[in-house]
Scaffold this motif. Structure first.
Motif, mmCIF file in Angstrom:
data_model
loop_
_atom_site.group_PDB
_atom_site.id
_atom_site.type_symbol
_atom_site.label_atom_id
_atom_site.label_comp_id
_atom_site.label_asym_id
_atom_site.label_seq_id
_atom_site.Cartn_x
_atom_site.Cartn_y
_atom_site.Cartn_z
ATOM 1 N N ALA A 112 5.584 6.616 -9.474
ATOM 2 C CA ALA A 112 6.362 5.508 -10.320
ATOM 3 C C ALA A 112 7.572 4.842 -9.672
ATOM 4 C CB ALA A 112 6.799 5.482 -11.652
ATOM 5 N N ALA A 113 7.108 3.337 -9.024
ATOM 6 C CA ALA A 113 8.134 2.580 -8.544
ATOM 7 C C ALA A 113 8.985 1.212 -9.890
ATOM 8 C CB ALA A 113 7.587 2.009 -7.362
ATOM 9 N N SER A 114 10.616 1.742 -9.298
ATOM 10 C CA SER A 114 10.906 0.509 -10.101
ATOM 11 C C SER A 114 12.026 0.004 -9.293
ATOM 12 C CB SER A 114 11.740 0.896 -11.115
ATOM 13 O OG SER A 114 12.301 2.489 -11.186
ATOM 14 N N GLY A 115 12.695 -1.204 -9.155
ATOM 15 C CA GLY A 115 13.258 -2.072 -8.464
ATOM 16 C C GLY A 115 13.169 -2.999 -8.885
ATOM 17 N N ARG A 116 15.153 -3.983 -9.151
ATOM 18 C CA ARG A 116 14.414 -5.201 -9.518
ATOM 19 C C ARG A 116 13.262 -5.975 -8.939
ATOM 20 N NH1 ARG A 116 18.178 -9.947 -8.684
ATOM 21 N NH2 ARG A 116 18.830 -9.328 -7.297
ATOM 22 N N ILE A 117 13.027 -6.260 -7.427
ATOM 23 C CA ILE A 117 12.420 -6.870 -7.006
ATOM 24 C C ILE A 117 11.160 -6.406 -6.366
ATOM 25 C CG2 ILE A 117 13.904 -9.148 -7.091
ATOM 26 C CD1 ILE A 117 14.118 -8.199 -3.825
ATOM 27 N N PHE A 118 10.764 -4.880 -6.461
ATOM 28 C CA PHE A 118 10.033 -4.173 -5.735
ATOM 29 C C PHE A 118 8.757 -3.996 -6.470
ATOM 30 C CE2 PHE A 118 8.510 -2.013 -2.126
ATOM 31 C CZ PHE A 118 7.460 -0.355 -3.072
ATOM 32 N N THR A 119 7.977 -4.042 -5.593
ATOM 33 C CA THR A 119 6.505 -3.545 -5.729
ATOM 34 C C THR A 119 5.386 -2.710 -5.677
ATOM 35 O OG1 THR A 119 5.179 -5.549 -5.926
ATOM 36 C CG2 THR A 119 6.428 -5.817 -7.693
ATOM 37 N N VAL A 120 5.160 -2.064 -5.617
ATOM 38 C CA VAL A 120 4.249 -1.489 -4.887
ATOM 39 C C VAL A 120 3.279 -1.904 -3.733
ATOM 40 C CG1 VAL A 120 4.163 1.121 -6.556
ATOM 41 C CG2 VAL A 120 2.050 -0.534 -6.792
ATOM 42 N N SER A 121 2.608 -3.488 -4.219
ATOM 43 C CA SER A 121 1.643 -4.086 -3.287
ATOM 44 C C SER A 121 3.248 -4.532 -2.031
ATOM 45 C CB SER A 121 1.085 -4.722 -4.830
ATOM 46 O OG SER A 121 1.900 -5.860 -4.888
ATOM 47 N N SER A 122 4.092 -4.304 -2.394
ATOM 48 C CA SER A 122 4.606 -5.795 -1.831
ATOM 49 C C SER A 122 5.185 -4.801 -0.266
ATOM 50 C CB SER A 122 5.824 -5.996 -2.274
ATOM 51 O OG SER A 122 6.771 -5.096 -2.444
ATOM 52 N N ARG A 133 -10.705 14.837 0.890
ATOM 53 C CA ARG A 133 -10.130 15.288 -0.487
ATOM 54 C C ARG A 133 -9.402 14.927 -0.827
ATOM 55 N NH1 ARG A 133 -7.347 20.172 -0.199
ATOM 56 N NH2 ARG A 133 -6.094 19.810 1.815
ATOM 57 N N PHE A 134 -8.246 14.224 -0.868
ATOM 58 C CA PHE A 134 -7.489 13.321 -1.423
ATOM 59 C C PHE A 134 -7.728 11.799 -1.278
ATOM 60 C CE2 PHE A 134 -3.878 16.405 0.186
ATOM 61 C CZ PHE A 134 -4.371 17.964 -0.847
ATOM 62 N N THR A 135 -7.257 10.692 -2.452
ATOM 63 C CA THR A 135 -7.821 9.274 -2.706
ATOM 64 C C THR A 135 -6.106 9.016 -2.576
ATOM 65 O OG1 THR A 135 -9.794 10.151 -3.216
ATOM 66 C CG2 THR A 135 -8.664 7.900 -3.471
ATOM 67 N N ILE A 136 -5.676 7.939 -1.837
ATOM 68 C CA ILE A 136 -4.098 7.441 -2.732
ATOM 69 C C ILE A 136 -4.809 6.391 -2.877
ATOM 70 C CG2 ILE A 136 -3.908 5.998 -0.202
ATOM 71 C CD1 ILE A 136 -1.362 6.363 -0.543
ATOM 72 N N SER A 137 -3.956 5.569 -4.165
ATOM 73 C CA SER A 137 -4.811 4.227 -4.811
ATOM 74 C C SER A 137 -3.921 3.775 -5.229
ATOM 75 C CB SER A 137 -5.407 4.319 -5.496
ATOM 76 O OG SER A 137 -5.304 5.961 -7.167
ATOM 77 N N ARG A 138 -3.318 2.734 -6.210
ATOM 78 C CA ARG A 138 -2.424 2.050 -6.463
ATOM 79 C C ARG A 138 -2.790 1.468 -8.304
ATOM 80 N NH1 ARG A 138 -0.976 -1.621 -1.858
ATOM 81 N NH2 ARG A 138 -2.397 -3.818 -2.377
ATOM 82 N N ASP A 139 -2.234 1.354 -8.898
ATOM 83 C CA ASP A 139 -1.716 0.092 -10.075
ATOM 84 C C ASP A 139 -1.142 -1.108 -10.292
ATOM 85 O OD1 ASP A 139 -2.165 -0.486 -12.266
ATOM 86 O OD2 ASP A 139 -3.242 1.004 -13.488
ATOM 87 N N ASN A 140 -1.423 -1.889 -9.484
ATOM 88 C CA ASN A 140 0.001 -3.316 -9.695
ATOM 89 C C ASN A 140 0.712 -3.485 -11.105
ATOM 90 O OD1 ASN A 140 -1.193 -2.375 -6.394
ATOM 91 N ND2 ASN A 140 -2.302 -4.846 -6.806
ATOM 92 N N VAL A 141 -0.468 -3.182 -12.034
ATOM 93 C CA VAL A 141 0.789 -3.613 -13.175
ATOM 94 C C VAL A 141 0.933 -2.159 -13.509
ATOM 95 C CG1 VAL A 141 -0.164 -3.944 -15.684
ATOM 96 C CG2 VAL A 141 -1.944 -4.571 -13.991
ATOM 97 N N LYS A 142 0.918 -1.130 -13.347
ATOM 98 C CA LYS A 142 2.073 0.029 -13.666
ATOM 99 C C LYS A 142 2.826 0.242 -12.781
ATOM 100 C CE LYS A 142 -1.486 2.024 -16.828
ATOM 101 N NZ LYS A 142 -2.413 3.619 -17.182
ATOM 102 N N ASN A 143 2.382 -0.669 -11.472
ATOM 103 C CA ASN A 143 3.977 -0.326 -10.545
ATOM 104 C C ASN A 143 3.745 1.181 -9.502
ATOM 105 O OD1 ASN A 143 4.681 -1.372 -8.310
ATOM 106 N ND2 ASN A 143 6.917 -1.678 -9.431
ATOM 107 N N THR A 144 2.714 2.058 -9.920
ATOM 108 C CA THR A 144 2.547 3.510 -9.364
ATOM 109 C C THR A 144 1.425 3.321 -8.495
ATOM 110 O OG1 THR A 144 2.704 3.702 -11.793
ATOM 111 C CG2 THR A 144 1.634 5.731 -10.607
ATOM 112 N N VAL A 145 1.834 4.485 -7.624
ATOM 113 C CA VAL A 145 0.350 4.797 -6.754
ATOM 114 C C VAL A 145 0.136 6.386 -7.060
ATOM 115 C CG1 VAL A 145 0.505 5.411 -4.122
ATOM 116 C CG2 VAL A 145 1.931 3.537 -4.781
#
Length: 117
Positions: free
Chosen positions: A23-33, A68-80
């Protein structure tokens, strides 16, 4: 400044599955950026890349993770996420989440994954 919080680690038997979250947090950071990645470090070994996902959604995997592994993200939850399946004892390590944007790297504190044989 980016804060990254990993969760979802633990003990699992060989052949099992786990899903790690970052889970990412920060004033202007998003996991999609930025470029998001999962790394791991086993005792006595250097930290190694597991998987990455770009701002455009392209993914790359280390050879040991491919299939075997899959990386993904949820932009709404700002989570990878890192979905890990068919786990092996050699996957045992501390797993770290990394965010890279504008030449600046930020790391989570890491989370232990232990795969028993």
């Amino acid at each position: 400044q980016v804060q990254l919080q990993e969760s979802g680690g633990g003990l699992v038997q060989a052949g099992g599955s786990l899903r790690l979250s970052c889970a990412a947090s920060g004033r202007i950071f998003t996991v999609s950026s930025g470029l998001m990645g999962w790394y791991r470090q086993a005792p006595g070994n250097e930290r190694e890349l597991v998987a990455t996902i770009t701002s455009g959604g392209s993914t790359t995997y280390a050879g040991t993770a491919k299939g075997r592994f899959t990386i993904s993200r949820d932009n709404v939850k700002n989570t990878v996420y890192l979905q890990m399946s068919s786990l092996k004892p050699e996957d045992t390590a501390v797993y770290y989440c990394k965010a890279q944007r504008g030449g600046v790297n930020s790391w989570g504190q890491g989370i232990q994954v232990t795969v028993s044989s």
